[in-house]
Design a protein around this motif. Structure first.
Motif, PDB file in Angstrom:
ATOM      1  N   PHE A 284     -16.385   3.361 -14.656  1.00  0.00           N
ATOM      2  CA  PHE A 284     -14.969   2.728 -14.766  1.00  0.00           C
ATOM      3  C   PHE A 284     -14.792   2.594 -16.202  1.00  0.00           C
ATOM      4  N   SER A 285     -13.656   2.140 -16.765  1.00  0.00           N
ATOM      5  CA  SER A 285     -13.186   1.832 -17.876  1.00  0.00           C
ATOM      6  C   SER A 285     -13.560   0.188 -17.871  1.00  0.00           C
ATOM      7  N   VAL A 286     -13.636  -0.256 -19.161  1.00  0.00           N
ATOM      8  CA  VAL A 286     -14.164  -1.586 -19.292  1.00  0.00           C
ATOM      9  C   VAL A 286     -12.716  -2.532 -18.646  1.00  0.00           C
ATOM     10  N   LYS A 287     -11.746  -1.809 -19.041  1.00  0.00           N
ATOM     11  CA  LYS A 287     -10.630  -2.672 -18.595  1.00  0.00           C
ATOM     12  C   LYS A 287     -10.403  -2.726 -17.041  1.00  0.00           C
ATOM     13  N   GLU A 288     -10.809  -1.573 -16.369  1.00  0.00           N
ATOM     14  CA  GLU A 288     -11.006  -1.640 -14.974  1.00  0.00           C
ATOM     15  C   GLU A 288     -11.695  -2.550 -14.271  1.00  0.00           C
ATOM     16  N   MET A 289     -13.151  -2.454 -15.018  1.00  0.00           N
ATOM     17  CA  MET A 289     -14.225  -3.095 -14.489  1.00  0.00           C
ATOM     18  C   MET A 289     -13.902  -4.744 -14.774  1.00  0.00           C
ATOM     19  N   ARG A 290     -13.048  -4.976 -15.768  1.00  0.00           N
ATOM     20  CA  ARG A 290     -12.839  -6.315 -16.021  1.00  0.00           C
ATOM     21  C   ARG A 290     -12.003  -7.159 -14.810  1.00  0.00           C
ATOM     22  N   LYS A 291     -11.253  -6.259 -14.240  1.00  0.00           N
ATOM     23  CA  LYS A 291     -10.467  -6.688 -12.947  1.00  0.00           C
ATOM     24  C   LYS A 291     -11.274  -7.316 -11.821  1.00  0.00           C
ATOM     25  N   TYR A 292     -12.337  -6.395 -11.731  1.00  0.00           N
ATOM     26  CA  TYR A 292     -13.423  -6.668 -10.513  1.00  0.00           C
ATOM     27  C   TYR A 292     -14.142  -7.945 -10.756  1.00  0.00           C
ATOM     28  N   LEU A 293     -14.265  -7.948 -11.979  1.00  0.00           N
ATOM     29  CA  LEU A 293     -15.395  -9.018 -12.437  1.00  0.00           C
ATOM     30  C   LEU A 293     -14.857 -10.218 -13.268  1.00  0.00           C
ATOM     31  N   SER A 294     -13.581 -10.364 -12.869  1.00  0.00           N
ATOM     32  CA  SER A 294     -13.012 -11.613 -13.748  1.00  0.00           C
ATOM     33  C   SER A 294     -13.629 -13.048 -13.553  1.00  0.00           C
ATOM     34  N   ALA A 295     -14.024 -13.080 -12.651  1.00  0.00           N
ATOM     35  CA  ALA A 295     -14.838 -14.509 -12.359  1.00  0.00           C
ATOM     36  C   ALA A 295     -16.092 -14.746 -12.808  1.00  0.00           C
ATOM     37  N   ASN A 296     -16.638 -13.461 -13.264  1.00  0.00           N
ATOM     38  CA  ASN A 296     -17.913 -13.601 -13.904  1.00  0.00           C
ATOM     39  C   ASN A 296     -18.004 -13.336 -15.296  1.00  0.00           C
ATOM     40  N   LEU A 297     -16.980 -13.333 -16.161  1.00  0.00           N
ATOM     41  CA  LEU A 297     -16.834 -13.041 -17.421  1.00  0.00           C
ATOM     42  C   LEU A 297     -17.002 -14.365 -18.190  1.00  0.00           C
ATOM     43  N   GLN A 298     -17.594 -14.417 -19.055  1.00  0.00           N
ATOM     44  CA  GLN A 298     -17.653 -15.391 -20.020  1.00  0.00           C
ATOM     45  C   GLN A 298     -16.417 -15.897 -20.565  1.00  0.00           C
ATOM     46  N   ASP A 299     -16.100 -17.156 -20.912  1.00  0.00           N
ATOM     47  CA  ASP A 299     -14.768 -17.558 -21.326  1.00  0.00           C
ATOM     48  C   ASP A 299     -14.736 -17.159 -23.033  1.00  0.00           C
TER      49      ASP A 299
END
Length: 299
Positions: A284-299
């Motif tokens: 996946f692209s990083v942008k697309e993956m970010r959509k699935y993992l938004s709750a797991n990403l560091q602020d």
């Protein structure tokens, strides 16, 4: 091993329902779920009600009535609708933070934060024999779902519709519980002598785990697509939306691990470096993956 489907009647699953989660969905604390452990006679129910402090008895009476109506609904749908499961036991190995399942690569995420300084940074692949060992291990994949027609008779009654929806979710989870028990003791057979009470079973006092997609150790719901490739969830009527959500909504899918040290954990927050690495492994692209993992990403 090939893909196997199983069909359950409602009465097959009733004792496997975890009422704590049912009551939680209705806003009740776990102590009110103990009504499910009480014999149905009037004296037993009255004794249970009297065990609560006076200020809590109205809420306890509500819980008692809700449990009664839930069981009445379970009896009404028994024989009319089924609950379905599909599973597959596969040759498996770990390759870093990936699993190799029947020749398919299944990327996973690894913890990057810990509570205690000596805690390991866990990944589900840690519970599977590494590819470098040259020895194949086993991992299971599964899905369960209700008959999507189960809710139709209650569409025009808001209360009953909510009741059947919450019961449907519990029945899908109960099917996963019963299926997992069968797999441990019979199909996979790594715990043939397991003898647990229902309370021990619901407390997960058995060897092995079955992390479901969307849960803390397997937070990326897009891996539902990978599971679908492995077990063909359409066999039991599950279809995936563009975002990887399962339909019917009362469905569960995930993996099964047998390692004695396997345990549940939360992946938690990941950094940009792991996000990029994981996106590349997922294709996946990083942008697309970010959509699935938004709750797991560091602020």
């Amino acid at each position: 091993m090939g893909i196997t489907t199983v069909t359950y009647d409602i009465h097959d699953l009733a004792e496997y329902i975890n009422w704590i989660y049912f009551f939680h969905a209705w806003g009740f604390q776990p102590r009110f779920a103990t009504i499910a452990d009480i014999h149905g006679c009037d004296a037993c129910r009255a004794g249970w009600l009297a065990s609560f402090p006076e200020p809590d008895r109205a809420k306890a009476a509500e819980a008692m009535q809700l449990h009664k109506e839930a069981n009445r609904m379970l009896n009404a749908i028994d024989g009319k609708y089924k609950v379905y499961a599909v599973y597959r036991l596969m040759e498996a190995n770990a390759d870093g933070d990936n699993l190799i399942l029947a020749g398919h690569r299944f990327p996973l995420l690894r913890q990057q934060t810990r509570i205690h300084p000596t805690d390991p940074f866990l990944c589900l692949s840690d519970f599977v024999r590494p590819l470098s060992s040259g020895i194949a291990d086993t991992v299971g994949a599964f899905a369960t779902t209700i008959d999507e027609r189960m809710e139709e008779p209650y569409q025009n009654d808001d209360y009953k519709h909510l009741l059947i929806k919450t019961l449907g979710e519990r029945l899908a989870e109960a099917a996963a519980e019963k299926l997992h028990e069968f797999i441990r003791k019979k199909a996979w057979g790594y715990a043939p002598d397991e003898q647990l009470t229902m309370k021990q079973l619901l407390n997960e006092d058995y060897q092995g785990i079955r992390p479901a997609v969307g849960y803390p150790s397997l937070p990326d719901i897009s891996v539902s697509y990978l599971l679908d490739e492995l077990i063909d969830m359409k066999r039991i009527g599950i279809h995936l939306t563009e975002n990887g959500m399962m339909q019917p909504h009362a469905s569960v899918c995930g993996l099964m691990f047998s390692h004695p040290a396997s345990r549940y954990f939360a992946v938690g927050k990941i950094d940009e470096e792991q996000l990029k690495d994981y996106a590349e492994r997922r294709g996946f692209s990083v942008k697309e993956m970010r959509k699935y993992l938004s709750a797991n990403l560091q602020d």
